[in-house]
Design an enzyme around this catalytic site. Structure first.
Site, PDB file in Angstrom:
ATOM      1  N   SER A   5      37.869  38.484  41.700  1.00 44.45           N
ATOM      2  CA  SER A   5      37.426  37.085  41.760  1.00 44.45           C
ATOM      3  C   SER A   5      38.587  36.174  41.379  1.00 44.45           C
ATOM      4  O   SER A   5      39.109  36.245  40.257  1.00 44.45           O
ATOM      5  CB  SER A   5      36.263  36.859  40.795  1.00 44.45           C
ATOM      6  OG  SER A   5      36.075  35.471  40.612  1.00 44.45           O
TER       7      SER A   5
ATOM      8  N   HIS B 119      36.706  37.747  46.106  1.00 42.59           N
ATOM      9  CA  HIS B 119      35.523  36.970  45.727  1.00 42.59           C
ATOM     10  C   HIS B 119      35.956  35.546  45.389  1.00 42.59           C
ATOM     11  O   HIS B 119      36.879  35.325  44.610  1.00 42.59           O
ATOM     12  CB  HIS B 119      34.878  37.641  44.520  1.00 42.59           C
ATOM     13  CG  HIS B 119      33.570  37.079  44.103  1.00 42.59           C
ATOM     14  ND1 HIS B 119      32.372  37.404  44.708  1.00 42.59           N
ATOM     15  CD2 HIS B 119      33.249  36.215  43.101  1.00 42.59           C
ATOM     16  CE1 HIS B 119      31.381  36.780  44.095  1.00 42.59           C
ATOM     17  NE2 HIS B 119      31.885  36.031  43.117  1.00 42.59           N
TER      18      HIS B 119
ATOM     19  N   ASP C 118      34.565  31.925  44.058  1.00 43.92           N
ATOM     20  CA  ASP C 118      33.451  31.263  43.366  1.00 43.92           C
ATOM     21  C   ASP C 118      33.467  29.762  43.611  1.00 43.92           C
ATOM     22  O   ASP C 118      34.409  29.069  43.237  1.00 43.92           O
ATOM     23  CB  ASP C 118      33.570  31.504  41.857  1.00 43.92           C
ATOM     24  CG  ASP C 118      33.202  32.917  41.487  1.00 43.92           C
ATOM     25  OD1 ASP C 118      32.114  33.361  41.886  1.00 43.92           O
ATOM     26  OD2 ASP C 118      34.005  33.579  40.806  1.00 43.92           O
TER      27      ASP C 118
ATOM     28  N   MET D 175      31.617  26.316  42.674  1.00 43.26           N
ATOM     29  CA  MET D 175      30.709  25.741  41.663  1.00 43.26           C
ATOM     30  C   MET D 175      30.641  24.226  41.830  1.00 43.26           C
ATOM     31  O   MET D 175      31.655  23.585  42.091  1.00 43.26           O
ATOM     32  CB  MET D 175      31.241  26.055  40.263  1.00 43.26           C
ATOM     33  CG  MET D 175      31.414  27.534  40.010  1.00 43.26           C
ATOM     34  SD  MET D 175      32.055  27.802  38.370  1.00 43.26           S
ATOM     35  CE  MET D 175      32.187  29.593  38.373  1.00 43.26           C
TER      36      MET D 175
ATOM     37  N   HIS E  32      30.965  32.988  47.111  1.00 46.34           N
ATOM     38  CA  HIS E  32      29.778  32.952  46.249  1.00 46.34           C
ATOM     39  C   HIS E  32      29.469  31.495  45.931  1.00 46.34           C
ATOM     40  O   HIS E  32      30.157  30.865  45.133  1.00 46.34           O
ATOM     41  CB  HIS E  32      30.096  33.761  44.975  1.00 46.34           C
ATOM     42  CG  HIS E  32      29.015  33.757  43.946  1.00 46.34           C
ATOM     43  ND1 HIS E  32      29.230  34.197  42.653  1.00 46.34           N
ATOM     44  CD2 HIS E  32      27.705  33.390  44.002  1.00 46.34           C
ATOM     45  CE1 HIS E  32      28.103  34.090  41.960  1.00 46.34           C
ATOM     46  NE2 HIS E  32      27.166  33.592  42.747  1.00 46.34           N
TER      47      HIS E  32
ATOM     48  N   MET F 112      27.666  28.763  44.138  1.00 51.58           N
ATOM     49  CA  MET F 112      26.822  28.417  42.981  1.00 51.58           C
ATOM     50  C   MET F 112      26.599  26.909  43.062  1.00 51.58           C
ATOM     51  O   MET F 112      27.134  26.125  42.274  1.00 51.58           O
ATOM     52  CB  MET F 112      27.529  28.824  41.681  1.00 51.58           C
ATOM     53  CG  MET F 112      27.469  30.323  41.439  1.00 51.58           C
ATOM     54  SD  MET F 112      28.665  30.867  40.217  1.00 51.58           S
ATOM     55  CE  MET F 112      30.081  31.093  41.273  1.00 51.58           C
TER      56      MET F 112
ATOM     57  N   MET G 256      23.779  38.805  39.094  1.00 51.72           N
ATOM     58  CA  MET G 256      24.648  38.199  38.084  1.00 51.72           C
ATOM     59  C   MET G 256      24.436  38.937  36.757  1.00 51.72           C
ATOM     60  O   MET G 256      23.300  39.122  36.323  1.00 51.72           O
ATOM     61  CB  MET G 256      24.316  36.714  37.891  1.00 51.72           C
ATOM     62  CG  MET G 256      24.717  35.801  39.038  1.00 51.72           C
ATOM     63  SD  MET G 256      26.443  35.875  39.539  1.00 51.72           S
ATOM     64  CE  MET G 256      27.282  35.405  38.026  1.00 51.72           C
TER      65      MET G 256
ATOM     66  N   GLY H 155      34.164  32.456  33.939  1.00 55.25           N
ATOM     67  CA  GLY H 155      34.710  33.800  33.852  1.00 55.25           C
ATOM     68  C   GLY H 155      34.800  34.224  32.392  1.00 55.25           C
ATOM     69  O   GLY H 155      34.456  33.455  31.482  1.00 55.25           O
TER      70      GLY H 155
ATOM     71  N   ASP I 200      28.273  40.915  39.384  1.00 57.85           N
ATOM     72  CA  ASP I 200      29.260  39.869  39.112  1.00 57.85           C
ATOM     73  C   ASP I 200      29.170  39.425  37.657  1.00 57.85           C
ATOM     74  O   ASP I 200      28.118  38.962  37.209  1.00 57.85           O
ATOM     75  CB  ASP I 200      28.967  38.693  40.055  1.00 57.85           C
ATOM     76  CG  ASP I 200      30.048  37.628  40.043  1.00 57.85           C
ATOM     77  OD1 ASP I 200      31.065  37.805  39.334  1.00 57.85           O
ATOM     78  OD2 ASP I 200      29.871  36.609  40.749  1.00 57.85           O
ATOM     79  N   GLY I 201      30.283  39.580  36.944  1.00 57.98           N
ATOM     80  CA  GLY I 201      30.368  39.068  35.582  1.00 57.98           C
ATOM     81  C   GLY I 201      30.510  40.156  34.531  1.00 57.98           C
ATOM     82  O   GLY I 201      29.689  41.069  34.451  1.00 57.98           O
TER      83      GLY I 201
ATOM     84  N   GLY J 246      36.805  39.441  37.704  1.00 54.56           N
ATOM     85  CA  GLY J 246      37.733  38.325  37.643  1.00 54.56           C
ATOM     86  C   GLY J 246      38.787  38.504  36.573  1.00 54.56           C
ATOM     87  O   GLY J 246      39.924  38.911  36.839  1.00 54.56           O
ATOM     88  N   SER J 247      38.403  38.207  35.328  1.00 54.02           N
ATOM     89  CA  SER J 247      39.388  38.253  34.244  1.00 54.02           C
ATOM     90  C   SER J 247      39.967  39.647  34.038  1.00 54.02           C
ATOM     91  O   SER J 247      41.156  39.786  33.719  1.00 54.02           O
ATOM     92  CB  SER J 247      38.771  37.723  32.947  1.00 54.02           C
ATOM     93  OG  SER J 247      37.533  38.340  32.681  1.00 54.02           O
TER      94      SER J 247
HETATM   95  C1  DX5 Z   1      30.886  33.581  37.248  1.00 52.38           C
HETATM   96  C2  DX5 Z   1      31.476  33.982  38.559  1.00 52.38           C
HETATM   97  C3  DX5 Z   1      32.223  35.260  38.539  1.00 52.38           C
HETATM   98  C4  DX5 Z   1      33.428  35.273  37.631  1.00 52.38           C
HETATM   99  C5  DX5 Z   1      33.462  36.626  36.987  1.00 52.38           C
HETATM  100  O1  DX5 Z   1      29.964  32.578  37.407  1.00 52.38           O
HETATM  101  O2  DX5 Z   1      30.483  34.083  39.551  1.00 52.38           O
HETATM  102  O3  DX5 Z   1      32.582  35.689  39.842  1.00 52.38           O
HETATM  103  O4  DX5 Z   1      34.644  35.057  38.288  1.00 52.38           O
HETATM  104  O5  DX5 Z   1      34.453  36.623  36.016  1.00 52.38           O
HETATM  105  P1  DX5 Z   1      34.626  37.816  34.980  1.00 52.38           P
HETATM  106  O6  DX5 Z   1      34.856  39.067  35.773  1.00 52.38           O
HETATM  107  O7  DX5 Z   1      35.789  37.392  34.178  1.00 52.38           O
HETATM  108  O8  DX5 Z   1      33.347  37.897  34.181  1.00 52.38           O
HETATM  109 ZN    ZN Z   2      31.005  35.028  41.497  1.00 49.60          ZN
END
Ligand code: DX5
Ligand code: ZN
Length: 225
Positions: free
Chosen positions: A10, A34, A36, A38, A67, A69, A140, A147, A178-179, A200-201
């Protein structure tokens, strides 16, 4: 089902001043990216929009897994498809007619995914777990919006429940999570039935993102072989 587990980095945790460089660092180690989106309404945060997707489309051959949101996904499926998304996932909480939205996404030549917030009962996904009903279900495992949060332990039962619903109807839809995914919990998530693993992180805040993708992919696949 195709049992192979895939890591989907992500870019929310990438360096936005160096997106091209960060994508290049994982380009050869995964198949999908991925993205995101928002809106500051459905989630209490803003991220990126159509122009960013358009720009990174020029520098990557990866499958773009977008994705949304956002409270009004209907208004944005076309712009994100035209910007180069290969899959578009919307939140079940954000639409009155998910079946129609899936059909509209598919009409754009894009795969359609349905995401669910941790507070939404998993039973609402039953119609979308039927064979052919959608292309991806995204569970989720943190509250959407940021993240680097911790994986909610309650997600394991939800992953198992959706895996069962999909398998019971021989659905080929990808089961995505995810997450909060890290080397320490990927095996448990894989054992519960997830196969499209967004990270992501764990990937982009690591020293060597490409090596981390390879490591997570191996850890996950080893646990289900
Ligand atoms: C959160 C996002 C994720 C985010 C995940 O709302 O939808 O895709 O990037 O990040 P990590 O892997 O750091 O939890
Ligand atoms: Zn996401």
């Amino acid at each position: 089902m195709n049992n192979e587990l895939k890591i989907v980095p992500s870019i929310l945790s990438a360096d936005f001043a160096n997106l091209g460089r960060d994508i290049a660092a994982i380009e050869n180690d995964c198949e999908a990216l991925h993205i995101d989106i928002m809106d500051g309404h459905y989630v209490p945060n803003l991220s990126m929009g159509v122009p960013v997707v358009k720009s990174i489309r020029k520098v990557s051959k990866l499958t773009f897994d977008t994705h949304l949101m956002i409270t009004n996904p209907e208004d944005f499926i076309k712009p994100f498809a035209e910007a180069g998304s290969d899959m578009i996932t919307f939140h079940i909480e954000c639409t009155k007619d998910a079946e129609a939205l899936i059909a509209d996404i598919r009409k754009l030549g894009v795969k359609a995914g349905v995401a669910i917030h941790p507070d939404t009962p998993i039973e609402v996904l039953a119609p979308f777990c039927k064979k052919g009903a959608c292309d991806l279900i995204l569970i989720m495992c943190v509250n959407p919006g940021f993240g680097e949060q911790s994986f909610m332990e309650s997600a394991y039962d939800r992953i198992r429940a959706v895996r069962k619903m999909l398998d019971d109807d021989s659905s080929e839809a990808l089961l995505a999570i995810d997450g909060g995914i890290r080397p320490s919990n990927i095996a448990s998530a894989a054992e519960a039935g997830a196969r499209h693993i967004v990270a992501g992180s764990a990937v982009f805040k690591s020293e060597d993102p490409g090596a981390t993708v390879r490591k997570l992919t191996k850890l996950g696949n080893d646990s289900i072989r």
